[in-house]
Structure formats: C-alpha cells, structure tokens
Design an enzyme around this catalytic site. Sequence first.
Site, PDB file in Angstrom:
ATOM      1  N   ALA A 101      -1.505   5.661  -5.635  1.00  0.00           N
ATOM      2  CA  ALA A 101      -0.120   5.317  -5.315  1.00  0.00           C
ATOM      3  C   ALA A 101       0.051   5.013  -3.831  1.00  0.00           C
ATOM      4  CB  ALA A 101       0.804   6.462  -5.725  1.00  0.00           C
ATOM      5  N   LYS A 102      -0.893   5.456  -3.016  1.00  0.00           N
ATOM      6  CA  LYS A 102      -0.888   5.214  -1.557  1.00  0.00           C
ATOM      7  C   LYS A 102       0.487   5.468  -0.955  1.00  0.00           C
ATOM      8  CE  LYS A 102      -4.822   2.084  -1.380  1.00  0.00           C
ATOM      9  NZ  LYS A 102      -4.978   1.834  -2.840  1.00  0.00           N
ATOM     10  N   ARG A 103       1.055   6.613  -1.249  1.00  0.00           N
ATOM     11  CA  ARG A 103       2.376   6.942  -0.709  1.00  0.00           C
ATOM     12  C   ARG A 103       2.257   7.480   0.713  1.00  0.00           C
ATOM     13  NH1 ARG A 103       3.824   3.910  -4.594  1.00  0.00           N
ATOM     14  NH2 ARG A 103       4.999   4.784  -6.318  1.00  0.00           N
TER      15      ARG A 103
END
Length: 286
Positions: A101-103
Amino acid sequence: MTSASSPEPFGARLRRAMDERGPLCVGIDPHASLLTDWGLSDDIAGLERFTHTVVEALADRVAVLKPQSAFFERFGSRGIAVLERAVADARAAGALVLMDAKRGDIGSTMAAYAATYLDPASPLFSDAVTVSPYLGYGSLRPALDLARESGTGVFVLALTSNPEGAEVQHAVRGDGATVAATMLDHLRAENAGAAPMGSYGAVVGATLGGAAAAQGTDLAINGPLLAPGIGAQGATAADLPRVFGAAAGDVVPNVSRGVLRHGPDVAALRESAERFAGEVREALGG
Ligand SMILES: O=C(O)c1cc(=O)[nH]c(=O)n1[C@@H]1O[C@H](COP(=O)(O)O)[C@@H](O)[C@H]1O
C-alpha cells in the site's frame, strides 16, 4: 512462545515461512494489460477471477503473497472487497500477506493507515504492509508500534527499484549519511535484539547492482529485505548476491509480472514461481 496478549512476531513467522517454503514473494498485480492477456474483462469480474486464480495457484506454496493495493483501489469499493477476500483466502492457505500500500502521512493519519492493515479487527488485516518514510521516519511510529502489538510487520522503502528513487534516497544529509542509509539505521535500531529476525523490513530493489556497496550502505538490519525488480524490471535472481552481499540470507525476492504473465493456467503459474524460486536458491546457495 505466544499468547493472546503477545502474538508471535512477524519476523519469526516470516523466517519460518522462508525456511519451509523458500523466500520468494509473488506479487498480485492485476494490471489491465494482464487481465486482457488472460482473456478477462477489465472489470470487477475480471479482477475477481484473476485474483482468485493467483491465490489458488500459489498461496499454498510461496512464503509471501504481495497484493498491490492500487490495482484493486482503481475499481472502488468492489475492488477493495475482492482484495479483502484475497487476503483472507491467501492467509487461510498458509501464505503470509504483505499488503503493498506504500502508505505514509503525518503521524495522526498514519495511525489510521496502521489500523487499516495491522489491526486484527480490520477487514484488510494483513501480515505486513509497505510504508513510505519520506514524511520522516518518526511519522511511521503508529504503524511500528501497532505492528509490535499485533505480531505484524512493516516494510519501509529504503532504496527503491525505480531509477527515479535515487534523487531522494541517495541524497546526502548534513551528517554525511545518505537518506537511505539513515532509514536502514532506524530499522536496525528497531530490530535490535530480535531473534531469529526482526519484524521491521526494508525495501531494497534487486535492480540496484552495486550501488549500495559503492556507497558503503550497510543493508544488514536484522530484518527482512524485500527485493522487487526481478523479472519485468530487468533484474534476475543472479543479481541478488552483488546487491545484498552478506545480507543475502534476509532477502525476500519479489516477482510480480514475471510470474503473472504465465496465467491464467494454474499449472503454468506454479511452474513459473517454482522456476524463479529455483533461480533464487541457486543464486543464494539455499
Ligand atoms: O514495495 C514494493 O513492493 C516495490 C518497491 C520498489 O522499490 N519497487 C517495486 O517495483 N515495488 C512493487 O513491486 C512490484 C513489482 O512488480 P513487477 O515489476 O511486475 O515484478 C510492484 O507491485 C511494485 O509496486
């Protein structure tokens, strides 16, 4: 030893999975072009069939499956519903699920992202999540803390596989350290004393060649090193020893399109994953 109040840490669960199944991580990236290549429609029905097929083919044999959230989000709430089911089905079949998700956001918002992926009560609860530290490593604290509590993991972008990453990650700070090395230092501190391995991973592209070694960057963080870039981005398993050196035993190599392009045939997907796994074994001497 685990109990309801202290679940087994992700690092221990991942190390066991790597020992039992090998370290390969296969991505679930339902690109529109792959749906078409598989003879599927670029809609929710196609997404569902694609995802179900990959989980059916691989969740009982690879250590980690990594769904790329973006390809599900583009279909809105129905895409997220497919993702929820994939996470549950993959975990039930024995794969660890790393949600890509690379949040990354200010800490108070990061807490909500952390709850989304790392709180066992969430519909998207996963074994680990990818995060971006470029609002400052400290902004990730809510995710790091929740991971410790829930026995999950966090993978922090350090040296990404894309060529554009260098302008940020190779930048040299006032104290002479690169930004990437600083992130790795934080992770090493986070994982200190953990056995057999910490739960806080770094993302380091398999495409980097000798860049990390040339800069004197120490990749050993006593935690997992997710290595995307094998296959479609041009790296091969044979590149891993040069990129990772002494840290190669902690590498979780990722392949997405390189495997997925062999679908929709389940046997062909399995064969492709097995071929990559064999190349990784050969390269890393496992
Ligand atoms: O965090 C990631 O997984 C990631 C980090 C990185 O540096 N490079 C990278 O390619 N990825 C992801 O890894 C997958 C690579 O896909 P393929 O190029 O098809 O193997 C994609 O889902 C990317 O978003």
